[in-house]
Scaffold this active site. Sequence first.
Site, PDB file in Angstrom:
ATOM      1  N   GLU A 185       0.859  -1.183   0.000  1.00  0.00           N
ATOM      2  CA  GLU A 185       0.000   0.000   0.000  1.00  0.00           C
ATOM      3  C   GLU A 185       0.898   1.236   0.000  1.00  0.00           C
ATOM      4  OE1 GLU A 185      -3.414  -0.294   2.392  1.00  0.00           O
ATOM      5  OE2 GLU A 185      -3.885   1.841   2.330  1.00  0.00           O
ATOM      6  N   ARG A 186       0.678   2.100  -0.973  1.00  0.00           N
ATOM      7  CA  ARG A 186       1.473   3.317  -1.150  1.00  0.00           C
ATOM      8  C   ARG A 186       2.947   2.995  -1.375  1.00  0.00           C
ATOM      9  NH1 ARG A 186      -3.139   5.533  -2.354  1.00  0.00           N
ATOM     10  NH2 ARG A 186      -4.574   5.675  -0.603  1.00  0.00           N
ATOM     11  N   ASN A 228      -3.329  -1.615   7.673  1.00  0.00           N
ATOM     12  CA  ASN A 228      -4.628  -2.151   7.254  1.00  0.00           C
ATOM     13  C   ASN A 228      -4.420  -3.662   7.254  1.00  0.00           C
ATOM     14  OD1 ASN A 228      -5.769   0.377   6.910  1.00  0.00           O
ATOM     15  ND2 ASN A 228      -5.122   0.522   4.776  1.00  0.00           N
ATOM     16  N   LYS A 305      -4.018  -0.048  13.988  1.00  0.00           N
ATOM     17  CA  LYS A 305      -4.842   1.014  13.395  1.00  0.00           C
ATOM     18  C   LYS A 305      -6.277   0.616  13.706  1.00  0.00           C
ATOM     19  CE  LYS A 305      -6.168   2.918   8.853  1.00  0.00           C
ATOM     20  NZ  LYS A 305      -5.747   3.050   7.429  1.00  0.00           N
ATOM     21  N   GLU A 309     -10.630   4.691   8.927  1.00  0.00           N
ATOM     22  CA  GLU A 309     -10.768   4.279   7.533  1.00  0.00           C
ATOM     23  C   GLU A 309     -11.301   2.853   7.405  1.00  0.00           C
ATOM     24  OE1 GLU A 309      -6.859   5.182   5.856  1.00  0.00           O
ATOM     25  OE2 GLU A 309      -7.534   7.209   5.436  1.00  0.00           O
ATOM     26  N   ARG A 354     -11.719  17.328   9.807  1.00  0.00           N
ATOM     27  CA  ARG A 354     -10.927  16.102   9.991  1.00  0.00           C
ATOM     28  C   ARG A 354      -9.652  16.366  10.812  1.00  0.00           C
ATOM     29  NH1 ARG A 354      -8.234  12.625   5.018  1.00  0.00           N
ATOM     30  NH2 ARG A 354      -6.587  11.704   6.263  1.00  0.00           N
ATOM     31  N   LYS A 378       0.964  10.870  13.447  1.00  0.00           N
ATOM     32  CA  LYS A 378       1.575  11.365  12.202  1.00  0.00           C
ATOM     33  C   LYS A 378       2.091  12.782  12.414  1.00  0.00           C
ATOM     34  CE  LYS A 378      -0.972   8.540   8.890  1.00  0.00           C
ATOM     35  NZ  LYS A 378      -1.782   8.475   7.665  1.00  0.00           N
ATOM     36  N   ASP A 383      -2.661  14.277   6.769  1.00  0.00           N
ATOM     37  CA  ASP A 383      -2.117  13.025   6.245  1.00  0.00           C
ATOM     38  C   ASP A 383      -0.893  13.236   5.366  1.00  0.00           C
ATOM     39  OD1 ASP A 383      -1.928  10.351   5.793  1.00  0.00           O
ATOM     40  OD2 ASP A 383      -3.582  10.204   4.371  1.00  0.00           O
ATOM     41  N   GLU A 405       5.184   9.407  13.611  1.00  0.00           N
ATOM     42  CA  GLU A 405       5.074   8.597  12.399  1.00  0.00           C
ATOM     43  C   GLU A 405       5.331   9.504  11.199  1.00  0.00           C
ATOM     44  OE1 GLU A 405       1.658   5.932  11.990  1.00  0.00           O
ATOM     45  OE2 GLU A 405       1.656   6.251   9.813  1.00  0.00           O
ATOM     46  N   GLU A 411       3.636   8.993  -0.913  1.00  0.00           N
ATOM     47  CA  GLU A 411       2.237   8.900  -1.332  1.00  0.00           C
ATOM     48  C   GLU A 411       1.720  10.215  -1.917  1.00  0.00           C
ATOM     49  OE1 GLU A 411      -0.368   7.780   1.871  1.00  0.00           O
ATOM     50  OE2 GLU A 411      -2.178   8.157   0.690  1.00  0.00           O
ATOM     51  N   TRP A 561     -12.760  13.061   1.835  1.00  0.00           N
ATOM     52  CA  TRP A 561     -11.915  12.411   0.836  1.00  0.00           C
ATOM     53  C   TRP A 561     -11.834  13.251  -0.444  1.00  0.00           C
ATOM     54  CZ3 TRP A 561     -13.551   6.490   1.290  1.00  0.00           C
ATOM     55  CH2 TRP A 561     -12.945   5.974   2.441  1.00  0.00           C
TER      56      TRP A 561
HETATM   57  C1  GCV Z   1      -2.452   2.393   5.375  1.00  0.00           C
HETATM   58  C2  GCV Z   1      -3.726   7.359   4.256  1.00  0.00           C
HETATM   59  C3  GCV Z   1      -3.352   6.446   3.128  1.00  0.00           C
HETATM   60  C4  GCV Z   1      -3.773   5.015   3.417  1.00  0.00           C
HETATM   61  C5  GCV Z   1      -3.146   4.598   4.753  1.00  0.00           C
HETATM   62  C6  GCV Z   1      -3.626   5.550   5.828  1.00  0.00           C
HETATM   63  C7  GCV Z   1      -3.033   5.231   7.182  1.00  0.00           C
HETATM   64  O1  GCV Z   1      -5.113   7.512   4.308  1.00  0.00           O
HETATM   65  O2  GCV Z   1      -3.935   6.910   1.942  1.00  0.00           O
HETATM   66  O3  GCV Z   1      -3.320   4.218   2.374  1.00  0.00           O
HETATM   67  O4  GCV Z   1      -3.501   3.276   5.074  1.00  0.00           O
HETATM   68  O5  GCV Z   1      -3.240   6.851   5.472  1.00  0.00           O
HETATM   69  O6  GCV Z   1      -2.044   5.859   7.528  1.00  0.00           O
HETATM   70  O7  GCV Z   1      -3.557   4.390   7.877  1.00  0.00           O
END
Ligand code: GCV
Length: 718
Positions: A185-186, A228, A305, A309, A354, A378, A383, A405, A411, A561
Amino acid sequence: MFKKNIFFLAFLIVFCNNLLANDGYHLWLQYSYVENASLRQEYLTALEKLSTSGNSETIKIASKELNRGLSSMLGPEFSSTSTNNNGNTLIFGAKANLSEDVILQLGNAFNEINEEGYIIKSYSLKGKNHIIITGNSDIGVLYGVYNFLKLLQTNKSIEKLNIIDSPKIKVRILNHWDNLDRTVERGYAGFSIWDWHRLPDYLDPRYTDYARANASVGINGTVLNNVNANALILTPQYLEKVEALANVFRPYGIKVYLTARFSAPIEIGGLKTADPLDADVINWWKEKTKEIYNRIPDFGGFVVKANSEGQPGPQDYDRNHVDGANLLATAVAPFNGIIMWRAFVYSEHDTTDRAKQAYPEFVPYDGQFKDNVIIQVKNGAIDFQPREPFHPMFGAMPKTPIMMEFQITQEYLGFSTHTIFLPTMYEETLQADTYRKGKGSIVAKDLDGTLHNKRLTGMAGVSNIGNDINWTGNPMLQANWYGYGRLAWDPYLSAESIADEWLRLTFSNNKKFIEPVKEMLLNSREAAVNYMTPLGLHHIMDTGHHYGPGPWVSNLSRPEWNPIYYHKADSLGIGFDRTSTGSNATEQYAPEVANVFNDLNSISEKNLLWFHHVPWDYKLKNGKTLWDAMALKYQEGVDQVASMITTWNQMESYVDAERYNNIKMLLNIQYKEAKWWRDACLLYFQQYSNMPLPEGVEKPTQTLEYFQSLEFPFAPGN
Ligand code: GCV
């Protein structure tokens, strides 16, 4: 004759170093031949003999690394077993394995380092000059060895050494967002390096090289799978594979961690609930944890997590993050494990800004988390944007460990195509002043525990590593893995020193290369901000995959989004009002910070549209209207990439052809994409500003409709 041969060999090595293809696989561990003859002689004289104390796997690795590095940098004249010498010796080993004589030379130094720290010291005894590399543990010695080799790689004198260094942060970890099917992912550097199908029996040598690279910058942990999460990673079938990786990483000081899917007790445990207060659930996690520790006694713990999401979490059972985190913390506590509980939470059922949603879910619960829970936050509240003000949670939870983080994978920053040196961005956040305990309460101090006296400290970096031969999909982006590791070790380091060091280790010590390319790296992040999201704009990337501009996107089911949620452009102006007249996100900061963010006269223009909705004809400090300034910033970003290309094109003679061409092609793509960003965003926003492009901004070559029609169904990492 012998001498002549040696010179010929040395010449060959230099020649080959420059001309042979270099695919970048060896990262910053190039160990290039030291071309300066007097420096090489200094090294050869000091390193006549290597003497090892201890015989653990870690010490064997240290020894192998020294021999590998020194033979490569010093050529055939170096021999660790040479008898033709004056007895000048490099001694390395942990305190417990050193002789009293040697320990005496080190005075109080051992008290000044922690368990992972190291000492590198020169001393003379009975007419011989020695260098000692030591620490309280074998892993400290290994870190010392890598740092010693770095001195030679960066062509420093090793005559009078007295270096005492320890990591300032305890958990220095990479987060892989790698899935069990090997997609990432990413991820923009190929597939996952974890070959789950062939594990545990097939141990790709790359696993060792991965551990080696991480140890060389002090990274001491890795989360193997995506946040995820897939619960299958916790089944015996996968735990056996995880165990095999843990065995490879252990001697390099790297602990393995996993992400825990909160609903795992249902999905793989056969329970009807994952309620954190349910006795069966509590017991399931205890037993699962025991099973993991039976296989991997030094297993680090879990990352979670939850309720973000669409991921399951304690709120599904009307419980809160404390209940969820403490459930797992109790399970791992007997084994000294930790829980990294993520604060990246926002909900489709919550219409609040958000940027404000995480704070109330965590800050009021300060002091209620168990000691072995650390909240992973983060760098910013949205994000991983090209520029984000620091997250208001930093400094705000005096009784709860908080870790950073950062995202290393790009990304929102042009994927692995764009050369963007991220330590400048990391430094900006680390140095940001939270004012939580008065002036000087910078984020770095919350992370290293000194602000609020915390014992558990950490930093996570979302990895940019894949199975591409050069690991990161672009040789320049190896700098971000390296730089992240250095800052996790010492969050007070400057981006400038990291760039300097990395370039020397990876390419060349030649000033004519270092100076211009360093400048190029240090300006690259600001360039990206300019051509993507200047003046505080954010999250206007195209939807889902986040590749390229998409400020017009407005059709997604969840409001937050959609890019239009973030820029709020209308005929009156642009920007998200987060001041007291708007969402009031500023109130989550200390008053000193909030006052600056709230006040149009005090706020840095770099954050303007993050916090304010301002008219198109609003005058900036340079006297230009907002519209003109924004258009000029987009142009400046494009011009900056053009100048990166000019710089790089002059570097051909200092770099091997393979990496030179590779980077050159990528920079040209970056230039094209920077223009795409500029044109698409300006055409789109111009509909609202109704103002002409100022002089100095190139005219778009395509229409807005054209840019809006572009689709990328197979953009990577999605
Ligand atoms: C792993 C953002 C990214 C998602 C990521 C999420 C997260 O939304 O687009 O891909 O999911 O951050 O950090 O949990």
